[in-house]
Design a protein around this motif. Sequence first.
Motif, short mmCIF file in Angstrom:
data_model
loop_
_atom_site.label_atom_id
_atom_site.label_comp_id
_atom_site.label_asym_id
_atom_site.label_seq_id
_atom_site.Cartn_x
_atom_site.Cartn_y
_atom_site.Cartn_z
N ASN A 152 11.63 0.00 3.11
CA ASN A 152 10.18 0.08 3.30
C ASN A 152 9.96 -0.33 4.65
OD1 ASN A 152 7.46 -0.84 3.53
ND2 ASN A 152 7.32 -1.81 1.37
N LEU A 153 9.34 0.20 5.60
CA LEU A 153 9.19 0.12 7.09
C LEU A 153 8.40 -0.99 7.12
CD1 LEU A 153 8.01 3.43 8.58
CD2 LEU A 153 10.11 2.21 9.08
N VAL A 154 7.46 -1.40 6.45
CA VAL A 154 6.76 -2.73 6.53
C VAL A 154 7.45 -3.80 6.26
CG1 VAL A 154 4.33 -1.60 6.58
CG2 VAL A 154 5.35 -2.50 4.44
N GLU A 155 8.60 -3.96 5.72
CA GLU A 155 9.39 -4.97 5.42
C GLU A 155 10.21 -5.33 6.60
OE1 GLU A 155 10.91 -4.34 1.39
OE2 GLU A 155 9.14 -4.83 0.54
N GLU A 156 10.52 -4.28 7.52
CA GLU A 156 11.26 -4.76 8.53
C GLU A 156 10.91 -5.89 9.24
OE1 GLU A 156 14.08 -3.21 9.85
OE2 GLU A 156 13.91 -1.38 8.19
N PRO A 157 11.80 -6.91 9.35
CA PRO A 157 11.41 -8.14 10.10
C PRO A 157 10.66 -8.19 11.27
CG PRO A 157 13.59 -8.14 9.28
CD PRO A 157 13.24 -6.64 9.21
N GLU A 183 4.34 2.55 -2.92
CA GLU A 183 4.92 1.46 -3.22
C GLU A 183 4.34 -0.15 -3.49
OE1 GLU A 183 8.75 -0.64 -0.93
OE2 GLU A 183 8.66 1.46 -0.61
N TYR A 184 3.46 -0.42 -2.51
CA TYR A 184 2.66 -1.62 -2.64
C TYR A 184 1.92 -1.61 -3.65
CZ TYR A 184 3.44 -3.75 1.92
OH TYR A 184 4.24 -4.55 2.96
N SER A 185 1.28 -0.72 -4.12
CA SER A 185 0.29 -0.68 -5.42
C SER A 185 1.20 -0.91 -6.76
CB SER A 185 -0.25 0.55 -5.60
OG SER A 185 0.24 1.69 -5.77
N ARG A 186 2.33 -0.48 -6.67
CA ARG A 186 3.24 -0.66 -7.89
C ARG A 186 3.97 -2.27 -7.85
NH1 ARG A 186 6.68 5.04 -7.58
NH2 ARG A 186 5.42 6.27 -8.82
N ASN A 187 4.28 -2.39 -6.82
CA ASN A 187 4.71 -4.00 -6.42
C ASN A 187 3.75 -4.88 -6.45
OD1 ASN A 187 7.33 -2.60 -6.74
ND2 ASN A 187 7.41 -2.37 -4.48
N ASP A 219 0.11 -16.22 -0.99
CA ASP A 219 1.32 -15.54 -1.13
C ASP A 219 1.50 -14.93 -2.35
OD1 ASP A 219 1.96 -17.95 -2.29
OD2 ASP A 219 4.04 -17.98 -1.30
N GLU A 220 0.72 -15.29 -3.34
CA GLU A 220 0.92 -14.81 -4.97
C GLU A 220 0.43 -13.24 -4.67
OE1 GLU A 220 -0.97 -15.88 -9.38
OE2 GLU A 220 -1.13 -17.27 -7.57
N LEU A 221 1.22 -12.52 -5.51
CA LEU A 221 0.74 -10.87 -5.60
C LEU A 221 -0.37 -10.72 -6.69
CD1 LEU A 221 4.39 -9.68 -5.83
CD2 LEU A 221 2.94 -9.86 -3.93
N LEU A 222 -1.34 -9.82 -5.95
CA LEU A 222 -2.25 -9.33 -6.99
C LEU A 222 -1.77 -8.29 -8.12
CD1 LEU A 222 -4.77 -8.45 -4.00
CD2 LEU A 222 -4.94 -10.53 -5.58
N ASP A 223 -2.33 -8.31 -9.30
CA ASP A 223 -1.81 -7.25 -10.22
C ASP A 223 -1.99 -6.00 -9.58
OD1 ASP A 223 -4.42 -6.00 -10.74
OD2 ASP A 223 -5.03 -8.03 -11.97
N LYS A 224 -1.37 -5.12 -10.51
CA LYS A 224 -1.49 -3.58 -10.18
C LYS A 224 -2.64 -3.13 -9.65
CE LYS A 224 1.03 0.65 -11.38
NZ LYS A 224 1.87 1.10 -12.36
N SER A 225 -3.69 -3.40 -10.63
CA SER A 225 -5.03 -2.51 -10.52
C SER A 225 -6.00 -3.12 -9.11
CB SER A 225 -5.94 -2.79 -11.82
OG SER A 225 -6.28 -3.99 -11.83
#
Length: 152
Positions: A3-8, A37-41, A79-85
Amino acid sequence: MKNLVEEPALAYNYGSPFKALLLNSYPEGKSDELFMEYSRNGIQKSSIKILAEYMGLNQETMSTFLHSSFRNIQRKSDDELLDKSKSERLLELTAFAKKAVEVLGSSEALAIWLQSSLPALSFKKPVEYLDTSFGLNILYDILGRIEHGIHA
């Protein structure tokens, strides 16, 4: 696939992976892959604040577009992830904001445009259309007309 946006370095330059996604241009089709990818994760709750500021809105208004109460959103840590929807919905709004800034020229112009009564919307404000995918489609159509010089 990395994932490009995970590049430090990329995340460091923008302060967060989501901000990097919002502010960068990617090759045709690549941003769709990243958004998928982001919407899935899931994306971090802090992304709501980033997008709200970018669009000139407050977090309470953004929570209504995510079909959630502001109080419910506030309960989550940044930093908590939102649900998929909610993640998918926020990314739909992000894609819209990116296109609108491309057409209108700046995030400041987008903020003004969202609060302006438009004849094409029977003098309603574009911000009133951000709560559904159908409303976004209407706004995309108007942006397309603006982009091609057709009176909108």
